[in-house]
Design a protein around this motif. Structure first.
Motif, short mmCIF file in Angstrom:
data_model
loop_
_atom_site.label_atom_id
_atom_site.label_comp_id
_atom_site.label_asym_id
_atom_site.label_seq_id
_atom_site.Cartn_x
_atom_site.Cartn_y
_atom_site.Cartn_z
N ASN A 1 -11.01 -19.20 13.96
CA ASN A 1 -10.07 -19.45 12.93
C ASN A 1 -10.36 -20.92 12.47
OD1 ASN A 1 -7.23 -20.67 12.53
ND2 ASN A 1 -7.37 -18.77 11.38
N TRP A 2 -10.07 -21.09 11.24
CA TRP A 2 -10.18 -22.41 10.94
C TRP A 2 -9.08 -23.54 11.57
CZ3 TRP A 2 -6.43 -25.62 8.58
CH2 TRP A 2 -5.25 -25.01 8.19
N ARG A 3 -7.97 -23.08 11.85
CA ARG A 3 -6.89 -23.97 12.32
C ARG A 3 -6.92 -24.08 13.71
NH1 ARG A 3 -1.74 -21.77 9.87
NH2 ARG A 3 -2.05 -20.30 11.48
N SER A 4 -7.52 -23.20 14.39
CA SER A 4 -7.53 -22.96 16.01
C SER A 4 -8.23 -24.28 16.48
CB SER A 4 -8.12 -21.64 16.18
OG SER A 4 -8.71 -21.73 17.65
N GLY B 1 -5.16 -31.79 14.64
CA GLY B 1 -4.02 -31.22 14.54
C GLY B 1 -2.99 -32.23 13.97
N ILE C 1 -3.07 -32.06 10.25
CA ILE C 1 -2.68 -31.10 9.66
C ILE C 1 -1.21 -30.55 9.80
CG2 ILE C 1 -2.75 -28.21 10.18
CD1 ILE C 1 -5.78 -28.80 11.20
N PRO D 1 -11.57 -28.34 11.37
CA PRO D 1 -11.03 -27.25 10.97
C PRO D 1 -10.88 -27.25 9.38
CG PRO D 1 -9.72 -28.28 12.93
CD PRO D 1 -10.94 -28.96 12.80
N LEU D 2 -10.94 -28.37 8.61
CA LEU D 2 -10.71 -28.52 7.18
C LEU D 2 -11.97 -27.99 6.37
CD1 LEU D 2 -8.10 -31.27 6.96
CD2 LEU D 2 -7.59 -28.97 6.74
N ALA E 1 -9.52 -22.69 5.35
CA ALA E 1 -8.86 -23.89 5.33
C ALA E 1 -8.28 -24.24 4.02
CB ALA E 1 -9.73 -24.99 5.94
#
Lengths: 215, 215
Positions: free
Chosen positions: A6-9, A174, A177, A206-207, A212
């Protein structure tokens, strides 16, 4: 290899960065965690924990837990090592990785914040405050250790990138984010930015992943 | 070796059990966490995180983080191995260890429960409810994995004790200390009890250490 992520993980980011650094070819299936993809029966059959990443390395069941996957990649693809050779240096790199992956990151995951909000009737703001508590307690210890311990070099442990840096980069991403104040952590910032500047890590950010937000 | 630990600490139990299993001589200094020994300057000079265990293996700074210490002991004292030889089996053992040491145990530590109670005005009962949430979410996943995955044997991974079993034993000991309902987890119970029955592990049990309550 085939990875579910997942993008945010933060944990997916660590594994994606290690695969890139080691030059291992893989494809990634991006789950939509906000839509609950990880709680659907198809994915629970892959990982009963309902967590990403899950990495298929052969025809057998997938590997799970990011640090376990990093160790597997280290043992099976020792080229471009991501742990120091000396056992004491390895122990320090692992300790710093676990300070993040055990004592910091699990606290601010959505499953924990959602439980807190539901069980104790906390507001969204209070759920976010708990996230900031988790980040701050991890970052404070990291700043103390990285700024005082002799092992710190260009990277977390000496001058070569290691599992600890991948964890640090995932934590640092993080902070952006989630809008965490990073001013009190100049040494963490220097080391995290050195890791995030590596092309293989930058591509794993992630981004930069599908799903994202644009900024 | 010299270890700083605490009777109740799940992470100290894991390391103590590994030292016993490998036959490594050590002495343990038992901190009184209720009295705040881990927050005093003398101990923060040893581990800025203020967490146990901290293990001195030579004249250098101590090793911290239980899984990092277990890996160090494995690399430097390979006799009586506590990880399987096959990389895939090792990855599964590590994944199960981390399901406990990353995703379960850090949630129910006193530092987290104290923060929740103070920041959100939760009662002691609600703090304890959060502890039960953490145990239950970890135990549910463990039961699913151990009861369905082919790797489970007499122990968590096959028929030899590994890091995963030491983490499982530390979690299981906690269910007794904190009164967690264990009825829904028969496979976890079988495997945890097999590990806890080993003499080296039994001697390391929290309730056998100085400072523990009589029952």
């Amino acid at each position: 290899m085939k990875m579910y992520g997942n993008w945010r993980s933060a944990a997916s980011f660590r594994v994606r960065a290690a695969l890139n650094l080691k030059g291992i070819a893989y494809e990634e299936v991006f789950l939509d965690l906000d839509a609950g993809d990880h709680r659907k029966p198809e994915f629970l059959a892959i990982n009963p924990q309902g967590a990403v990443p899950a990495l298929f390395v052969d025809d057998g069941p997938p590997l799970t837990q990011s640090l376990a996957i990093l160790d597997y990649l280290e043992e099976t693809h020792p080229e471009t090592p991501l742990l120091p050779a000396d056992p004491r240096d390895r122990a320090r790199a692992r300790s710093l990785a676990q300070l993040i992956a055990c004592d910091t990151h699990p606290l601010y995951t959505p499953r924990v914040r959602k439980h807190l909000m539901k069980a104790y009737d906390l507001s969204k703001e209070q759920g976010l405050e708990f996230l900031h508590f988790a980040f701050a307690s991890g970052l404070e210890t990291l700043e103390k250790r990285l700024s005082t311990e002799a092992g710190t070099g260009r990277f977390t442990q000496g001058d070569a990138v290691s599992h600890a840096d991948l964890c640090l980069a995932s934590l640092w991403a993080g902070t952006g984010i989630f809008g965490v104040d990073t001013a009190p952590y100049p040494t963490v910032k220097r080391v995290a930015e050195a890791c995030l500047a590596l092309d293989a890590v930058a591509r794993a950010h992630p981004l930069k992943q599908p799903g994202a937000p644009a900024s």
